[in-house]
Enzyme design. Structure first.
Site, PDB file in Angstrom:
ATOM      1  N   CYS A 134       0.827  -1.058  -0.049  1.00 14.08           N
ATOM      2  CA  CYS A 134      -0.074   0.093  -0.128  1.00 14.08           C
ATOM      3  C   CYS A 134       0.953   1.224   0.077  1.00 14.08           C
ATOM      4  CB  CYS A 134      -0.903  -0.230   1.171  1.00 14.08           C
ATOM      5  SG  CYS A 134      -2.127   1.313   1.430  1.00 14.08           S
ATOM      6  N   CYS A 137      -0.324   4.082   2.206  1.00 19.19           N
ATOM      7  CA  CYS A 137      -0.146   3.919   3.800  1.00 19.19           C
ATOM      8  C   CYS A 137       1.439   4.084   3.943  1.00 19.19           C
ATOM      9  CB  CYS A 137      -0.414   2.487   4.236  1.00 19.19           C
ATOM     10  SG  CYS A 137      -1.927   1.839   3.564  1.00 19.19           S
ATOM     11  N   ASP A 138       2.165   3.782   3.250  1.00 22.11           N
ATOM     12  CA  ASP A 138       3.702   3.479   3.656  1.00 22.11           C
ATOM     13  C   ASP A 138       4.630   4.406   2.899  1.00 22.11           C
ATOM     14  OD1 ASP A 138       2.721   1.613   5.474  1.00 22.11           O
ATOM     15  OD2 ASP A 138       3.099   0.005   3.977  1.00 22.11           O
TER      16      ASP A 138
END
Ligand code: NAP
Length: 315
Positions: A134, A137-138
């Site tokens: 993701c 997200c990261d």
């Protein structure tokens, strides 16, 4: 468990929420069950550029938040529970969850799909420690670091483009010498000065003690193996994996028809072989898995559920 819902929807992604909207707006008592986070895969998407009407600053989470609000406005309930078993022998179907047991006149299965892992040594152990599925997200963790993106489809190339806003270099590693992604997406990627490409290459192993420190790449044409080590100053680098998806259909094994890869088989009206059980969204066998097709499936399934209830319970 005295209450009998008209519709119980499994999954609160775009397909499930769209089904929830149409069902609740059609005055059917509606319950949407989600085992994880509301929104499904689209909440991991930073930009939703191809959903009709979403032009500026539309993100996956903002789109989902509006869908949830709309569902609740029409009276749909949304609960967190994991369904373990479904009984469909009687006209009233029973869904056995971890927390509660539910009764339903109809069921709409909209469990979606999850990112497929590469399946190589070290991947599992280093997930969240350099290996990610993701970008939204990261990506931030890799600001000014090097990043490899595995895969050549729309997801890989779009997410790689997003990662160039953070990482100092993004290399797409693709197993062929031609991308699968749409031409329009490819064109942008080829113009991006931070993007590089490793063709005909796969990852054989990810290594590291606590974080990703190196990766073994294999050229599939020559068979040559190369180990890439993190820059000494960085100590680590990112590996973002976008090699397709796995349908979340284990619950339906032995109950609903599926293809050899686990996608559920329905007709054009989202009907499965079991009367009163429908399927919608990315879990289905279909040619295009997008938010726009998921919400369409959800709407059709809800309307068909209404017709089924009318025919089966009110005639
Ligand atoms: P996808 O289209 O199935 O592409 C998966 C990519 O991973 C392919 O390039 C494939 O290589 C590669 N791959 C598969 N298994 C691999 C393995 N074991 N090792 C290395 N590489 C592997 O998946 P996706 O990109 O996630 O897209 C899924 C669906 O969502 C598609 O229908 C796509 O159009 C849609 N989508 C659309 C958008 C958009 O329209 N903006 C954005 C994201 C996703 P090969 O090419 O050699 O098969």
């Amino acid at each position: 468990m005295e209450k009998i819902y008209d519709v119980v929807i499994i999954g609160a992604g775009p397909a499930g929420l769209s089904a929830g909207l149409y069902a609740s707006r059609g005055k059917m008592s509606t319950l949407i069950l989600e085992k994880d986070k509301t929104g499904g895969q689209i909440v991991t998407t930073h930009e939703v550029a191809n959903y009709p009407g979403s032009i500026e600053s539309a993100t996956g989470p903002s789109l989902i938040a509006r869908m949830v609000e709309q569902c609740k406005e029409f009276g749909a309930e949304i609960k967190k529970d994991t369904i373990k078993e479904i009984k469909t022998e009687e006209k009233i179907k029973v869904l056995v969850g971890e927390k509660e047991t539910y009764q339903a006149r109809t069921i709409i299965a909209a469990p979606g799909a999850i990112p497929r892992p590469m399946g190589v040594p070290g991947e599992k152990e280093l997930t969240g420690k350099g290996v990610s599925y993701c970008a939204t997200c990261d990506a931030d963790f890799f600001t000014d670091f090097e990043v490899f993106v595995i895969g050549g489809g729309d997801s890989a190339v779009e997410e790689a483009m997003y990662l160039t806003k953070f990482a100092r270099k993004v290399t797409i590693v693709h197993r062929r010498d031609e991308l699968r992604a749409a031409k329009s997406i490819q064109e942008k990627a080829f113009k991006n000065p931070k993007m590089e490409f490793m063709w005909d290459t796969v990852i054989e192993e990810v290594k590291g003690d606590g974080v990703v420190e190196s990766a073994v790449f294999k050229n599939v044409k020559s068979g040559e193996l190369t180990e890439y080590h993190a820059d000494e100053e960085d100590g680590t680098f990112g590996i973002f994996v976008f090699v397709g998806y796995l349908p979340q259909t284990d619950l339906f094994k032995g109950l609903l028809e599926m293809d050899e890869t686990g996608y559920l088989i329905t007709d054009d009206n989202m009907k499965t072989k079991i009367p009163g059980v429908f399927a919608a969204g990315d879990c289905r066998v279909k040619s295009l898995r997008q938010v726009v097709t998921a919400v369409s499936d959800g709407a059709i399934a809800a309307i068909q559920a209404e017709k089924y209830i009318e025919h089966t319970f009110h005639e």
